[in-house]
Design a protein around this motif. Structure first.
Motif, PDB file in Angstrom:
ATOM      1  N   UNK A 121       0.665  -1.054   0.364  1.00  0.00           N
ATOM      2  CA  UNK A 121       0.093  -0.151   0.253  1.00  0.00           C
ATOM      3  C   UNK A 121       1.431   1.495  -0.307  1.00  0.00           C
ATOM      4  N   UNK A 122       0.878   1.845  -0.739  1.00  0.00           N
ATOM      5  CA  UNK A 122       1.550   3.901  -0.798  1.00  0.00           C
ATOM      6  C   UNK A 122       2.245   2.790  -1.634  1.00  0.00           C
ATOM      7  N   UNK A 123       3.531   2.292  -2.652  1.00  0.00           N
ATOM      8  CA  UNK A 123       4.538   1.897  -2.471  1.00  0.00           C
ATOM      9  C   UNK A 123       5.724   1.623  -1.543  1.00  0.00           C
ATOM     10  N   UNK A 124       4.760   1.653  -0.237  1.00  0.00           N
ATOM     11  CA  UNK A 124       5.602   0.992   0.984  1.00  0.00           C
ATOM     12  C   UNK A 124       6.753   0.137   1.270  1.00  0.00           C
ATOM     13  N   UNK A 125       6.166  -1.098   0.664  1.00  0.00           N
ATOM     14  CA  UNK A 125       6.777  -2.128   0.715  1.00  0.00           C
ATOM     15  C   UNK A 125       8.344  -2.301   0.471  1.00  0.00           C
ATOM     16  N   UNK A 126       9.596  -3.308   1.592  1.00  0.00           N
ATOM     17  CA  UNK A 126      10.740  -3.022   1.484  1.00  0.00           C
ATOM     18  C   UNK A 126      11.279  -4.076   1.886  1.00  0.00           C
TER      19      UNK A 126
END
Length: 306
Positions: A143-148
């Motif tokens: 979500x929100x390009x938050x994957x790390x």
């Protein structure tokens, strides 16, 4: 009947906010998703190692962690959120920005899983209300390009984009034990505990794809697939050891927190073996009983994104 039962137990009502623990373990690189799933043709395994910054050393071969999960909760606890990350934001330098001097604030060993939903959450208080279980499974955490996730063996800092991507598999399983039973919140009807757990343990594992070309600065094979396997241990962290706090954009500073809430634990019972002709009635009673326990969803609550 089976479909109705599966839908009702998909998520458990609970709320957890805990950032006083560490995780340790390793990441293994693979050339393809199929290889990562089958654990074949690996191109290297890389353990998390101790990192030093101006604020000192991380705990030995470990990183501070953060879990914030809200599922099927009332507005008092916030909206659905499934979040697990490195606790990068604490600092001992209160005049600086969050994360300043924090040795955990690095892409080396970093993880961040973020979903503004909780369709895969189970757990809650166990009988006696001194033990809390939490499990999370599935989802892309993006979500929100938050994957790390740490693009091993790339070491050091760098922009968050270096560790960006998507989770193809994610499994979190933790248990927290408390010295005293949780207490009932009369306003919400849930049992709550805000003390640090007397013990905390668990695992987090999965498969991550780094699909961001920024990772190419770490090498041509940094973009690709990673299988991670970490052990979680608490209570205790670099932040707690050093009395570190964070401001979250305001003037109030916060130390590591511990908050666990869920409805009353279901009593432990052993169901009798149904006799001939009673199986259909038993199945119907299970579904009707579960319907009584469904909780409505609540309002929004944000996590700390890197």
């Amino acid at each position: 009947m089976a479909l109705a039962f599966a839908g009702l137990v998909q998520a458990a009502p609970l709320n957890v906010n805990f950032d006083n623990f560490t995780y340790s373990g390793s990441v293994t690189r693979y050339p393809s998703l199929l290889d990562a799933q089958n654990q074949t043709n690996s191109t290297g395994t890389f353990p998390i190692v101790t990192v030093t910054a101006s604020g000192g050393d991380t705990r030995l071969n470990a990183r501070d962690g953060n879990i914030a999960v809200t599922s099927e909760a009332s507005a008092a606890y916030g909206s659905d959120l499934t979040y697990m990350s490195t606790a990068w934001y604490f600092t001992t330098q209160t005049t600086q920005v969050d994360g300043w001097g924090n040795p955990n604030n690095t892409n080396d060993g970093f993880i961040q899983y973020y979903l503004t939903s909780s369709p895969t959450v189970t757990g809650g208080w166990q009988p006696g209300h001194t033990r809390f279980r939490l499990t999370v499974a599935g989802g892309d955490g993006d979500s929100w390009d938050a994957a790390r996730l740490w693009p091993a063996p790339c070491l050091g800092g760098g922009a968050p984009a270096v560790s960006a991507g998507v989770f193809h598999a994610f499994n979190l399983d933790v248990t927290a034990n408390f010295a005293s039973p949780a207490t009932l919140n009369g306003a919400t009807g849930w049992y709550e505990a805000s003390a640090m757990p007397s013990s905390f343990s668990g695992t987090v594992s999965g498969i991550f794809e780094n699909n961001n070309n920024s990772a190419l600065t770490c090498g041509a094979d940094s973009v690709g697939f990673y299988r991670f396997s970490y052990t979680l241990t608490g209570s205790g962290s670099w932040a707690a050891d050093n009395s570190a706090t964070y401001a979250d954009g305001g003037e109030t500073r916060f130390p590591p927190v511990s908050f666990w809430a869920a409805p009353a634990a279901a009593p432990t019972t052993v169901a009798p073996v149904p006799g001939p002709g009673k199986v259909e009635l038993l199945g119907l009673s299970l579904v009707l009983g579960l319907m009584v326990g469904v909780f409505r969803r609540g309002a929004a609550r944000s996590g700390r994104l890197h």
